[in-house]
Write an enzyme that holds these catalytic residues in place. Structure first.
Site, PDB file in Angstrom:
ATOM      1  N   GLU A   1      23.605  -8.986 -35.070  1.00  9.89           N
ATOM      2  CA  GLU A   1      22.682  -9.769 -34.080  1.00  9.89           C
ATOM      3  C   GLU A   1      21.512  -8.699 -33.752  1.00  9.89           C
ATOM      4  O   GLU A   1      21.559  -7.773 -33.059  1.00  9.89           O
ATOM      5  CB  GLU A   1      23.141 -10.078 -32.845  1.00  9.89           C
TER       6      GLU A   1
ATOM      7  N   ASP B   1      27.215  -7.242 -31.915  1.00 17.39           N
ATOM      8  CA  ASP B   1      26.169  -7.611 -30.699  1.00 17.39           C
ATOM      9  C   ASP B   1      25.196  -6.641 -30.429  1.00 17.39           C
ATOM     10  O   ASP B   1      25.593  -5.494 -30.646  1.00 17.39           O
ATOM     11  CB  ASP B   1      27.191  -7.894 -29.440  1.00 17.39           C
TER      12      ASP B   1
END
Length: 722
Positions: free
Chosen positions: A454, A401
């Site tokens: 990401e 993330d």
């Protein structure tokens, strides 16, 4: 009080819980008067040492706070018989055990290369010198004193102060006769001797369900999932279709309570399999104090969230997915952590896990602290977390993330709010090095396991190998493609001709990285509405738009990811506090959309041209990319030698196009293998009757051509008839 050889300062330090070297004074010690045992047991009425032959040797009180001392015969293990004022306990003395961590552990911890930190630090039930108990170990190099506290010692930090291994800053102790299920925390004195808030174990394998904040002793030896057989060959050539799930809200039970890991497996696994997804991706399952963070502000980097069940049940869930042939991806957050006082923040009274300078160590957007990944012990902690999920739980991939926030020191900061790197630049060299080390370690220890980034910037080489100067990820979320195409689809079709590049621009850079196309949870929260709610027009047009868009996505180069609810046309924006609106499937259009997505997954998986050359320019060719006036797109997907080509045609207006000619690479009959306007999907059943004959007429630079009926707001997929 009895006579003793202990100096008064040591007695007072023990009584007040200030002694930083308890093993130097507690437990068995040889003195000029013979072998004695000392025990710090606040609240005890009397204490005796039981010799191996069963004889009892009374320990005399040295201090009213509960410090006792008395003789014990030399050699052999003894028990402490403790009278707590009615209840009598017999137990081995924690201070009679020697050093616990081996020299290799100490060496690897010191240099920051201990790859199985989850089995080194934390709480582990085990046998030591023939005695069952739990070994605790925690890194807190700047603390004056560290103790394990829990119900088992009345949460009294004087009862179980730990031994400091000076070489690596780790404190350790073995507590006999303790076992799985015990709730515990660490009590620390900071460098100035002040008492800190009780801290949860950073490497706990189990955590209490929030809002409770304790760590739980887990049966760590029993948690190991056999790895799923890795499909042979390059993952870039495999079909990867991911169903993104928030475990606590995919489906809820009675009284709106989340399903347990076991209940979730009973319902989610057959659903994912029936829908044809190859993988499930969970929003972070790591223990987190606030459910509204969806797990993206975790504190328990080694513990599944406790509200859904114990860690062994999560391990079994992963195993069950594997038995069904489905891979498991976990979102993982190495960028930042919350400031909760029971967590990592100022863990030993210093900026241990975080940066000291808030210009480097505080995320203004999320009010969180940033890991100091330039520190070898913190880097080791996070790489150990990644390996923990990949090795002990057997998961198949980690989606990392907020990588963009890790790469740049000025991320979301104004001038003067950030510290340049050693060269005066904005790149975060320490974090870049960490990500490269992470990818190298995962590739070495977990071959075939994937790392997915990401990452929303144009940082070069995200999916290039680390030894070639890249970050080493296997895939990167294509955030640009998602934003461009969603912006296009949100437009009223009459204006799409002016935004035509939104659907074609992604191919300009499609092979600069190995991409995954995400329609993730981020697109259906914070007032953005639902996926179907973004589509223009009346209800019929909204469904037609979404069907055409998903079919465009599933045939476009790049692996696929869809957040739960998108496949059923959920109208309401997603909320983590409630289930998806499964009742919508009673309505034909919602059920049709779901069926279409299932069929798309199956078509995608069985058709090499739709996945085998996803990351190779040889796998794609535009046929029509410039018909902005009609909002028509057409392209070829090409597979390995010997596989059939696939022709994809999209009409993104609510106007049917009749007699539309476009080029084809081969003559003969072509089958319409997919039509998003099919009646079974809720469409108007326009199209070409399932088959069309190519004409020997050149068009769009190809030797043959097809004359097609293009239904309104549709995507067609055709292949040559064999």
């Amino acid at each position: 009080m009895a006579e003793t050889t202990l100096i008064p300062e040591a007695i007072h330090a023990l009584a007040e819980g200030r002694h930083g070297d308890p093993f130097a004074v507690l437990g068995p010690h040889d003195t000029p008067a013979g072998r004695v045992v000392r025990a710090m047991l606040p609240g005890a009425v009397s204490v005796a040492a039981l010799a191996p032959d069963g004889t009892a040797h009374r320990l005399a009180p040295l201090h009213a706070a509960g410090l006792f001392e008395g003789p014990v015969p030399a050699g052999g293990r003894y028990l402490l018989r403790i009278d707590w004022g009615g209840a009598v306990e017999e137990v081995e003395d924690p201070y009679s055990f020697g050093r616990l961590l081996g020299e290799l552990d100490i060496h690897l911890l010191r240099e920051g290369t201990h790859r199985d930190i989850a089995r080194c630090l934390g709480a582990h039930p085990m046998e030591v010198d023939g005695v069952q108990g739990v070994r605790f170990a925690v890194w807190a190099p700047n603390a004056r004193r560290v103790s394990v506290v829990g119900d088992f010692n009345n949460w009294d930090g004087r009862r179980a102060p730990m031994r400091l291994r000076q070489e690596c800053g780790v404190w350790e102790i073995f507590l006999p006769r303790l076992g799985p299920g015990a709730v515990y925390k660490f009590e620390l004195l900071d460098p100035n001797g002040s008492l800190l808030p009780l801290k949860a174990d950073p490497v706990a394998w189990q955590a209490e369900p929030a809002p409770a904040t304790g760590s739980v002793v887990a049966d760590t030896a029993a948690i190991r999932v056999a790895p799923r057989p890795i499909p042979p060959g390059d993952p870039a050539a495999q079909p990867i279709s991911v169903y993104e799930v928030h475990a606590a809200s995919w489906m809820r039970g009675e009284d709106n309570l989340p399903l347990s890991w076991e209940e979730l497996g009973d319902k989610l696994i057959p659903y994912v399999k029936e829908m044809g997804f190859t993988h499930v991706e969970f929003l972070p399952v790591m223990a987190h104090p606030f459910g509204g963070s969806w797990g993206y502000q975790p504190l328990g980097q080694f513990a599944p969230q406790g509200a859904l069940g114990p860690p062994e049940h999560f391990a079994r869930l992963v195993e069950r997915f594997h038995e069904a042939g489905i891979g498991v991806i976990l979102d993982w957050v190495p960028a930042h952590f919350p400031t909760d006082t029971h967590g990592l923040a100022h863990f030993d009274g210093t900026a241990l896990y975080e940066h000291t300078d808030p210009r480097e160590g505080f995320h203004q957007d999320w009010n969180t602290l940033i890991y100091n990944l330039g520190r070898r012990e913190v880097r080791n902690f996070m790489i150990g977390s990644a390996l923990h999920w990949l090795e002990h739980y057997g998961v198949d991939a980690l989606r990392v993330d907020a990588v963009a926030s890790m790469l740049y020191r000025d991320y979301s900061r104004k001038e003067g709010e950030w510290v340049p790197n050693i060269h005066g630049g904005r790149e975060n060299l320490e974090n870049i090095s960490f990500l490269q080390e992470l990818s190298n370690v995962v590739a070495e220890r977990c071959p075939g396991k994937l790392l997915i980034a990401e990452e929303s910037t144009a940082f070069p080489g995200v999916t290039r190998k680390a030894h070639e100067g890249g970050l080493g990820f296997d895939f990167k979320w294509n955030m640009g493609w998602m934003h461009d195409t969603l912006h296009y689809m949100e437009r009223d079709p009459i204006y799409r001709q002016y935004q035509h590049g939104g659907m074609t621009f992604g191919m300009v850079y499609a092979y600069s990285e190995r991409f995954m196309l995400p329609l993730s949870h981020d697109e259906v929260v914070h007032g953005k509405g639902s996926l179907i709610g973004k589509m223009p027009g009346d209800d019929w047009q909204k469904f037609a738009n979404l069907r055409a868009y998903l079919a465009f996505m599933w045939t476009h180069p790049g692996k696929k990811l869809l957040f739960m609810g998108g496949e059923i046309g959920q109208w309401r924006e997603w909320s983590h506090d409630r289930s998806l609106d499964w009742h919508l499937l009673d309505e034909p259009r919602h059920a049709g959309l779901q069926r279409m997505l299932r069929d798309l997954n199956r078509l995608y998986a069985r058709t090499p041209a739709l996945h085998a050359l996803d990351c190779d320019p040889a796998g794609f060719r535009w046929v029509v990319m410039d018909d902005a006036a009609n909002s028509v797109l057409a392209f070829l997907r090409l597979g390995p030698e010997g596989s059939s080509p696939v022709l994809v045609v999209c009409n993104m207006t609510p106007v049917s196009r009749s007699g539309y000619r476009l080029g084809a690479p081969a003559g003969g009959a072509w089958r319409e293998v997919f039509n998003s306007d099919a009646a079974i999907y809720g469409g108007a059943n326009g199209g070409n009757g399932g088959r069309v004959q190519a004409q020997e007429m050149e068009s769009h630079g190809l030797d043959a051509s097809l004359v097609l009926e293009l239904p309104a707001l549709s995507t067609l997929v055709l292949t040559p008839e064999e």
